[in-house]
Motif scaffolding. Structure first.
Motif, mmCIF file in Angstrom:
data_model
loop_
_atom_site.group_PDB
_atom_site.id
_atom_site.type_symbol
_atom_site.label_atom_id
_atom_site.label_comp_id
_atom_site.label_asym_id
_atom_site.label_seq_id
_atom_site.Cartn_x
_atom_site.Cartn_y
_atom_site.Cartn_z
ATOM 1 N N THR A 17 0.819 -1.219 0.000
ATOM 2 C CA THR A 17 0.000 0.000 0.000
ATOM 3 C C THR A 17 0.851 1.267 0.000
ATOM 4 O OG1 THR A 17 -0.134 -0.103 2.412
ATOM 5 C CG2 THR A 17 -1.945 -1.099 1.158
ATOM 6 N N THR A 18 2.128 1.137 0.338
ATOM 7 C CA THR A 18 2.998 2.310 0.388
ATOM 8 C C THR A 18 4.162 2.243 -0.593
ATOM 9 O OG1 THR A 18 4.291 1.332 2.192
ATOM 10 C CG2 THR A 18 2.450 2.749 2.807
ATOM 11 N N VAL A 19 4.285 1.134 -1.321
ATOM 12 C CA VAL A 19 5.377 0.959 -2.284
ATOM 13 C C VAL A 19 4.804 0.433 -3.596
ATOM 14 C CG1 VAL A 19 7.517 -0.240 -2.806
ATOM 15 C CG2 VAL A 19 7.039 0.468 -0.458
ATOM 16 N N GLY A 20 5.189 1.079 -4.707
ATOM 17 C CA GLY A 20 4.735 0.617 -6.015
ATOM 18 C C GLY A 20 4.158 1.767 -6.831
ATOM 19 N N SER A 21 3.357 1.424 -7.812
ATOM 20 C CA SER A 21 2.746 2.443 -8.661
ATOM 21 C C SER A 21 1.376 1.963 -9.121
ATOM 22 C CB SER A 21 3.631 2.744 -9.882
ATOM 23 O OG SER A 21 3.799 1.576 -10.668
ATOM 24 N N GLU A 76 7.613 6.240 -2.060
ATOM 25 C CA GLU A 76 7.838 5.058 -2.888
ATOM 26 C C GLU A 76 6.544 4.551 -3.532
ATOM 27 O OE1 GLU A 76 11.140 2.257 -1.608
ATOM 28 O OE2 GLU A 76 10.494 3.038 0.346
ATOM 29 N N ASN A 77 5.469 5.305 -3.390
ATOM 30 C CA ASN A 77 4.202 4.961 -4.044
ATOM 31 C C ASN A 77 3.856 6.080 -5.016
ATOM 32 O OD1 ASN A 77 1.608 4.213 -4.808
ATOM 33 N ND2 ASN A 77 1.064 3.478 -2.769
ATOM 34 N N ILE A 119 -11.199 -1.386 -7.942
ATOM 35 C CA ILE A 119 -11.253 -2.851 -7.976
ATOM 36 C C ILE A 119 -9.883 -3.422 -7.626
ATOM 37 C CG2 ILE A 119 -13.153 -2.994 -9.633
ATOM 38 C CD1 ILE A 119 -11.084 -3.426 -11.845
ATOM 39 N N ALA A 120 -9.019 -2.577 -7.089
ATOM 40 C CA ALA A 120 -7.673 -2.999 -6.721
ATOM 41 C C ALA A 120 -7.723 -3.923 -5.510
ATOM 42 C CB ALA A 120 -6.804 -1.784 -6.414
ATOM 43 N N PRO A 121 -6.898 -4.959 -5.477
ATOM 44 C CA PRO A 121 -6.884 -5.859 -4.325
ATOM 45 C C PRO A 121 -6.323 -5.171 -3.083
ATOM 46 C CG PRO A 121 -5.104 -6.399 -5.843
ATOM 47 C CD PRO A 121 -5.953 -5.376 -6.540
ATOM 48 N N SER A 122 -6.755 -5.620 -1.932
ATOM 49 C CA SER A 122 -6.241 -5.071 -0.677
ATOM 50 C C SER A 122 -4.731 -5.291 -0.599
ATOM 51 C CB SER A 122 -6.918 -5.754 0.509
ATOM 52 O OG SER A 122 -8.312 -5.529 0.476
ATOM 53 N N ALA A 148 -2.610 0.802 -5.412
ATOM 54 C CA ALA A 148 -3.858 1.512 -5.708
ATOM 55 C C ALA A 148 -4.768 1.535 -4.489
ATOM 56 C CB ALA A 148 -4.565 0.861 -6.901
ATOM 57 N N ALA A 149 -4.808 0.432 -3.760
ATOM 58 C CA ALA A 149 -5.612 0.381 -2.538
ATOM 59 C C ALA A 149 -5.074 1.362 -1.499
ATOM 60 C CB ALA A 149 -5.635 -1.036 -1.980
ATOM 61 N N GLY A 150 -3.753 1.565 -1.500
ATOM 62 C CA GLY A 150 -3.151 2.516 -0.580
ATOM 63 C C GLY A 150 -3.606 3.937 -0.843
#
Length: 344
Positions: A44-48, A74-75, A303-306, A310-312
């Motif tokens: 939830t805090t890392v990625g794109s 980092e997100n 519709i993003a998974p937990s 995106a859920a973040g």
């Protein structure tokens, strides 16, 4: 004896090569292992992630993204902007996992998503006002709902038709573009889905509406009031905005926010309900208490998974910090308790 020495030398050289290859292979394995160890998985805090937002809400969403990425560096959120229909299409084709539009999904749309084994979540994140804007030199101060309907139908075509003291100049109603949420809102809520009359024209963008109104003092522009609210980044750093939004003890004043909208260089018209003799402008207090009649709800749907990036971002916008930021920009947050104190 010479042959034995030569054979021994070859064996020694071959052994060195084998050891060298083994050492290199071991190093590569260790590096690969370290790489796998250091690689960070999406959280939830890392990625794109990619977001598709109705363009009438772009001003607010850009500020939400900036503060979110400052708090969670980092997100990263890549935002696309377009019409409500384009946002829905991107969700239905699974091109985008999160959208922001001025309505919730219909039951049929939810069923379509579930057939693709996705489970949508939606939250009302804001209440935006549809503002009628005019040039500061325009003599008009307010319109009734009845007058607005007659203008949109083309039954009232000049300013003199509204008031004999107004100039005999044609009324032009400016929208951003065909298919926009502004056109859809006015057509559905005031005209029962009927087509707009000849007074309506398109400018291709919301900024184009504002620019055209500043040039033509006899035009009426139709925009979301969120387009007129202050971009906080013009007067403060993202860091200071983020610090203020995360301060749970800090308070915001509606009067300050309303004053910024009033001083934006555009005049907003007051609007009267058919059964009321008082006109109200699209200020936060009037949105909050329901006295301003032209309002719409803004929804965030994912519709993003937990546990995903995106859920973040979805959680951030619906959180205290994200909702406080919406209020700071000048419109009404939907998921935040507001206390109104009257001072005698």
């Amino acid at each position: 004896m010479a042959k034995d020495l030569s054979l021994l030398a070859e064996i020694t050289l071959m052994s060195k090569r084998i050891y060298s290859f083994a050492f290199v292979a071991l190093c590569l394995m260790l590096l690969a292992s370290c790489g796998r160890y250091e690689k960070k998985s999406n959280t939830t805090t890392v990625g794109s992630s990619v977001l598709f937002c109705d363009e009438s809400f772009e001003n607010i969403m850009e500020q939400e993204i900036d503060v979110f990425e400052y708090i969670y560096p980092e997100n990263h959120v890549l935002a696309r902007y377009g019409t409500e229909a384009e946002a829905i299409d991107s969700l239905m084709t699974l091109d985008t996992k999160t959208i922001v539009i001025p309505r919730d999904l219909t039951a049929a749309e939810v069923d379509r998503i579930k057939k693709k084994r996705r489970h949508p979540r939606s939250a009302k994140i804001a209440v935006d006002a549809v503002a009628l804007i005019v040039n500061p030199e325009n003599p008009a101060e307010f319109l009734s709902m009845k007058e607005i309907r007659e203008i949109l139908k083309g039954e009232t075509t000049t300013w003199e038709d509204l008031n004999p003291h107004y100039p005999n100049k044609p009324i032009v109603v400016l929208f951003d573009k065909e298919g926009s949420s502004m056109v859809k809102y006015m057509r559905d809520s005031l005209l029962n889905g009927e087509s707009l009359g000849p007074t309506a024209q398109r400018t291709d963008s919301l900024s184009g509406v504002v620019e055209a109104v500043l040039k033509n003092k006899y035009a009426i522009g139709v925009v979301g009031v969120s387009c007129l609210s202050t971009d906080l980044r013009e007067t403060a750093s993202v860091q200071s905005i983020a610090d203020e939004m995360q301060d749970e003890n800090g308070s915001l004043s509606m009067d300050d926010i309303n004053a910024r909208i009033a001083e934006s260089g555009i005049k907003t018209l007051g609007v009267m309900r058919d059964d009321d003799r008082t006109a109200y402008r699209p200020f936060q207090q009037n949105i909050y208490d329901g006295t301003y009649p032209l309002t719409r709800c803004i929804y965030m749907i994912t519709i993003a998974p937990s546990g995903s990036p995106a859920a973040g971002f979805y959680s951030f916008v619906t959180s205290f910090t994200g909702q406080k930021l919406i209020m700071k920009t000048g419109i009404l947050p939907a998921r935040m308790n507001i206390q109104v104190v009257e001072v005698n």
